[in-house]
Design a protein around this motif. Structure first.
Motif, PDB file in Angstrom:
ATOM      1  N   ALA A 160      13.600  56.393 -86.670  1.00  0.00           N
ATOM      2  CA  ALA A 160      12.870  55.757 -87.771  1.00  0.00           C
ATOM      3  C   ALA A 160      13.772  54.795 -88.544  1.00  0.00           C
ATOM      4  O   ALA A 160      13.336  53.704 -88.943  1.00  0.00           O
ATOM      5  CB  ALA A 160      12.312  56.829 -88.698  1.00  0.00           C
ATOM      6  N   LEU A 161      15.032  55.159 -88.745  1.00  0.00           N
ATOM      7  CA  LEU A 161      15.961  54.260 -89.431  1.00  0.00           C
ATOM      8  C   LEU A 161      16.227  52.999 -88.613  1.00  0.00           C
ATOM      9  O   LEU A 161      16.312  51.893 -89.168  1.00  0.00           O
ATOM     10  CB  LEU A 161      17.278  54.994 -89.705  1.00  0.00           C
ATOM     11  CG  LEU A 161      17.255  56.071 -90.796  1.00  0.00           C
ATOM     12  CD1 LEU A 161      18.584  56.792 -90.856  1.00  0.00           C
ATOM     13  CD2 LEU A 161      16.927  55.438 -92.141  1.00  0.00           C
ATOM     14  N   GLN A 162      16.349  53.151 -87.308  1.00  0.00           N
ATOM     15  CA  GLN A 162      16.576  51.981 -86.455  1.00  0.00           C
ATOM     16  C   GLN A 162      15.360  51.055 -86.443  1.00  0.00           C
ATOM     17  O   GLN A 162      15.502  49.832 -86.425  1.00  0.00           O
ATOM     18  CB  GLN A 162      16.908  52.431 -85.021  1.00  0.00           C
ATOM     19  CG  GLN A 162      18.213  53.184 -84.880  1.00  0.00           C
ATOM     20  CD  GLN A 162      19.417  52.334 -85.229  1.00  0.00           C
ATOM     21  OE1 GLN A 162      19.411  51.116 -85.050  1.00  0.00           O
ATOM     22  NE2 GLN A 162      20.453  52.971 -85.748  1.00  0.00           N
ATOM     23  N   LEU A 163      14.178  51.630 -86.472  1.00  0.00           N
ATOM     24  CA  LEU A 163      12.971  50.796 -86.541  1.00  0.00           C
ATOM     25  C   LEU A 163      12.880  50.086 -87.894  1.00  0.00           C
ATOM     26  O   LEU A 163      12.412  48.947 -87.980  1.00  0.00           O
ATOM     27  CB  LEU A 163      11.729  51.651 -86.308  1.00  0.00           C
ATOM     28  CG  LEU A 163      11.526  52.180 -84.882  1.00  0.00           C
ATOM     29  CD1 LEU A 163      10.326  53.106 -84.830  1.00  0.00           C
ATOM     30  CD2 LEU A 163      11.323  51.015 -83.899  1.00  0.00           C
ATOM     31  N   ALA A 166      14.579  46.722 -88.216  1.00  0.00           N
ATOM     32  CA  ALA A 166      13.990  45.616 -87.437  1.00  0.00           C
ATOM     33  C   ALA A 166      14.456  45.602 -85.985  1.00  0.00           C
ATOM     34  O   ALA A 166      14.494  44.550 -85.356  1.00  0.00           O
ATOM     35  CB  ALA A 166      14.279  44.264 -88.091  1.00  0.00           C
ATOM     36  N   HIS A 167      14.800  46.775 -85.419  1.00  0.00           N
ATOM     37  CA  HIS A 167      15.108  46.858 -83.997  1.00  0.00           C
ATOM     38  C   HIS A 167      13.820  47.168 -83.227  1.00  0.00           C
ATOM     39  O   HIS A 167      12.888  47.775 -83.758  1.00  0.00           O
ATOM     40  CB  HIS A 167      16.143  47.939 -83.733  1.00  0.00           C
ATOM     41  CG  HIS A 167      17.489  47.626 -84.316  1.00  0.00           C
ATOM     42  ND1 HIS A 167      18.268  46.571 -83.892  1.00  0.00           N
ATOM     43  CD2 HIS A 167      18.195  48.235 -85.304  1.00  0.00           C
ATOM     44  CE1 HIS A 167      19.398  46.536 -84.584  1.00  0.00           C
ATOM     45  NE2 HIS A 167      19.374  47.535 -85.463  1.00  0.00           N
ATOM     46  N   GLY A 168      13.799  46.750 -81.972  1.00  0.00           N
ATOM     47  CA  GLY A 168      12.657  47.034 -81.132  1.00  0.00           C
ATOM     48  C   GLY A 168      12.598  48.511 -80.770  1.00  0.00           C
ATOM     49  O   GLY A 168      13.557  49.261 -80.977  1.00  0.00           O
ATOM     50  N   PRO A 169      11.479  48.973 -80.216  1.00  0.00           N
ATOM     51  CA  PRO A 169      11.342  50.407 -79.905  1.00  0.00           C
ATOM     52  C   PRO A 169      12.350  50.888 -78.874  1.00  0.00           C
ATOM     53  O   PRO A 169      12.933  51.962 -79.028  1.00  0.00           O
ATOM     54  CB  PRO A 169       9.899  50.518 -79.384  1.00  0.00           C
ATOM     55  CG  PRO A 169       9.492  49.131 -79.044  1.00  0.00           C
ATOM     56  CD  PRO A 169      10.247  48.217 -79.938  1.00  0.00           C
ATOM     57  N   LEU A 218      10.579  66.846 -77.905  1.00  0.00           N
ATOM     58  CA  LEU A 218      11.106  65.594 -77.365  1.00  0.00           C
ATOM     59  C   LEU A 218       9.983  64.750 -76.760  1.00  0.00           C
ATOM     60  O   LEU A 218      10.013  63.513 -76.836  1.00  0.00           O
ATOM     61  CB  LEU A 218      12.171  65.881 -76.307  1.00  0.00           C
ATOM     62  CG  LEU A 218      12.880  64.681 -75.699  1.00  0.00           C
ATOM     63  CD1 LEU A 218      13.625  63.886 -76.766  1.00  0.00           C
ATOM     64  CD2 LEU A 218      13.838  65.114 -74.599  1.00  0.00           C
ATOM     65  N   GLY A 219       8.976  65.392 -76.195  1.00  0.00           N
ATOM     66  CA  GLY A 219       7.825  64.649 -75.697  1.00  0.00           C
ATOM     67  C   GLY A 219       7.046  63.979 -76.803  1.00  0.00           C
ATOM     68  O   GLY A 219       6.446  62.914 -76.593  1.00  0.00           O
ATOM     69  N   ASP A 220       7.061  64.576 -77.998  1.00  0.00           N
ATOM     70  CA  ASP A 220       6.394  63.939 -79.137  1.00  0.00           C
ATOM     71  C   ASP A 220       7.074  62.616 -79.497  1.00  0.00           C
ATOM     72  O   ASP A 220       6.410  61.658 -79.898  1.00  0.00           O
ATOM     73  CB  ASP A 220       6.408  64.874 -80.340  1.00  0.00           C
ATOM     74  CG  ASP A 220       5.576  66.118 -80.105  1.00  0.00           C
ATOM     75  OD1 ASP A 220       4.706  66.084 -79.213  1.00  0.00           O
ATOM     76  OD2 ASP A 220       5.804  67.126 -80.805  1.00  0.00           O
ATOM     77  N   VAL A 221       8.404  62.570 -79.370  1.00  0.00           N
ATOM     78  CA  VAL A 221       9.117  61.312 -79.629  1.00  0.00           C
ATOM     79  C   VAL A 221       8.645  60.233 -78.660  1.00  0.00           C
ATOM     80  O   VAL A 221       8.365  59.088 -79.049  1.00  0.00           O
ATOM     81  CB  VAL A 221      10.637  61.514 -79.509  1.00  0.00           C
ATOM     82  CG1 VAL A 221      11.372  60.219 -79.790  1.00  0.00           C
ATOM     83  CG2 VAL A 221      11.108  62.600 -80.457  1.00  0.00           C
ATOM     84  N   GLY A 222       8.540  60.602 -77.378  1.00  0.00           N
ATOM     85  CA  GLY A 222       8.065  59.632 -76.395  1.00  0.00           C
ATOM     86  C   GLY A 222       6.646  59.184 -76.652  1.00  0.00           C
ATOM     87  O   GLY A 222       6.307  58.001 -76.513  1.00  0.00           O
ATOM     88  N   ALA A 223       5.779  60.129 -77.038  1.00  0.00           N
ATOM     89  CA  ALA A 223       4.383  59.765 -77.301  1.00  0.00           C
ATOM     90  C   ALA A 223       4.263  58.845 -78.513  1.00  0.00           C
ATOM     91  O   ALA A 223       3.472  57.886 -78.511  1.00  0.00           O
ATOM     92  CB  ALA A 223       3.562  61.033 -77.508  1.00  0.00           C
ATOM     93  N   ILE A 224       5.037  59.122 -79.560  1.00  0.00           N
ATOM     94  CA  ILE A 224       4.972  58.270 -80.750  1.00  0.00           C
ATOM     95  C   ILE A 224       5.517  56.880 -80.452  1.00  0.00           C
ATOM     96  O   ILE A 224       4.930  55.860 -80.845  1.00  0.00           O
ATOM     97  CB  ILE A 224       5.749  58.922 -81.911  1.00  0.00           C
ATOM     98  CG1 ILE A 224       5.064  60.223 -82.342  1.00  0.00           C
ATOM     99  CG2 ILE A 224       5.856  57.983 -83.094  1.00  0.00           C
ATOM    100  CD1 ILE A 224       5.860  61.025 -83.342  1.00  0.00           C
ATOM    101  N   MET A 225       6.638  56.812 -79.726  1.00  0.00           N
ATOM    102  CA  MET A 225       7.246  55.519 -79.434  1.00  0.00           C
ATOM    103  C   MET A 225       6.436  54.718 -78.414  1.00  0.00           C
ATOM    104  O   MET A 225       6.533  53.494 -78.367  1.00  0.00           O
ATOM    105  CB  MET A 225       8.666  55.719 -78.924  1.00  0.00           C
ATOM    106  CG  MET A 225       9.629  56.272 -79.962  1.00  0.00           C
ATOM    107  SD  MET A 225       9.693  55.276 -81.458  1.00  0.00           S
ATOM    108  CE  MET A 225      10.404  53.764 -80.804  1.00  0.00           C
ATOM    109  N   GLN A 226       5.621  55.372 -77.615  1.00  0.00           N
ATOM    110  CA  GLN A 226       4.774  54.636 -76.682  1.00  0.00           C
ATOM    111  C   GLN A 226       3.757  53.785 -77.435  1.00  0.00           C
ATOM    112  O   GLN A 226       3.483  52.637 -77.053  1.00  0.00           O
ATOM    113  CB  GLN A 226       4.058  55.606 -75.744  1.00  0.00           C
ATOM    114  CG  GLN A 226       3.209  54.905 -74.686  1.00  0.00           C
ATOM    115  CD  GLN A 226       2.532  55.879 -73.761  1.00  0.00           C
ATOM    116  OE1 GLN A 226       2.536  57.096 -74.010  1.00  0.00           O
ATOM    117  NE2 GLN A 226       1.959  55.381 -72.685  1.00  0.00           N
TER     118      GLN A 226
END
Length: 288
Positions: A160-163, A166-169, A218-226
């Motif tokens: 969340a901090l990296q986003l 202004a960094h890409g996903p 960890l799968g939740d991270v992938g689902a959110i970032m998708q």
């Protein structure tokens, strides 16, 4: 007559010259042999996750299929099913051998036991040793799962901090994984590298890793970032809220575990009270 000083000088100079020649020859790049180079380039592809030690344990594959090892727990602690089978078999053999060796030592000492005693003891101890080895793997996996969940909680905040910066996903996932050390973040970085090499999306690779090791967070991270990578959605608040809910869940689990430990401690306390009551009442009972 032979001059020994001249002979010594010639031998010493020859030795030094030979040493310089060998040193220069080793420092010069040699032309590689074509046959071994081609064989190295065309080696058969090994399965993902296989190591030389796991390939040496292929003879255990039949026993492994019979034992049905816990694949997710083994993948979480980075063990192969063959290594699990080897630990179970080794523990069972040790448990099988201890009563036999003890019976043999007692026999040499003059103590004769019935044959059924070492046989039953060997079978029972072998089963107990195998169960202890299996339970050790499960306890290690449970501990690793708790540690992985805590690291994923921090990873959510870092992404969340990296986003927010202004960094890409994709870049946010990679930069957040490179911030921290530890075996959990090393597994995440390895998964992201595999996604980059195989031209896969990193969130799909993270979900595959989560399914393989049994850590749904960890799968939740992938689902959110998708949703951020495909739809361009702003997922900063979603990541932070998921991190907060995961912290609450971890806190609740820790409190439940602490309460369970406390309830188990009540039993020795109650027994101690009965023992003290016995000491107090014994003089009165003894006088009757």
């Amino acid at each position: 007559m032979l001059n020994w000083q001249l002979t010594l000088g010639v031998v010493g100079g020859s030795t030094v010259g030979l040493g310089v020649f060998v040193l220069v020859r080793e420092m010069m790049p040699a032309t590689p042999a074509l046959g071994p180079a081609l064989r190295r380039l065309h080696q058969p592809a090994a399965p993902v996750g296989s190591t030389p030690s796991s390939r040496n344990l292929d003879w255990l594959s039949g026993i492994t299929r019979w034992l049905r090892p816990p694949t997710r727990q083994l993948a979480l602690i980075d063990q192969t099913p063959e290594q699990y089978t080897l630990s179970i078999v080794t523990s069972a053999l040790i448990g099988l051998a201890l009563p036999s060796v003890s019976a043999a030592l007692l026999f040499l000492a003059g103590v004769h036991l019935p044959l059924v005693v070492p046989v039953v003891a060997a079978l029972g101890l072998s089963l107990v040793a195998a169960l202890i080895a299996h339970q050790s793997v499960l306890s290690k996996a449970q501990k690793a799962s708790r540690e992985f969940r805590q690291a994923v909680c921090a990873y959510l905040d870092l992404v969340a901090l990296q986003l927010s910066a202004a960094h890409g996903p994709v870049q946010a996932l990679e930069r957040a994984a490179s911030v921290c050390d530890g075996w959990v973040f090393e597994r995440i970085r390895e998964s992201l590298r595999m996604a980059q090499l195989q031209m896969h999306s990193p969130w799909d690779e993270l979900r595959d890793l989560a399914d393989r090791i049994g850590v749904a967070e960890l799968g939740d991270v992938g689902a959110i970032m998708q949703s951020s990578g495909t739809d361009g959605a702003q997922v900063n608040e979603t990541l932070r809220s998921r991190a907060d809910s995961l912290r609450d869940q971890i806190r609740t689990d820790n409190l439940a575990k602490a309460e369970a430990v406390t309830s188990r401690l009540d039993i020795p306390g109650a027994l101690l009270v009965f023992v003290l009551m016995g000491f107090v009442l014994y003089p009165f009972v003894a006088r009757i």
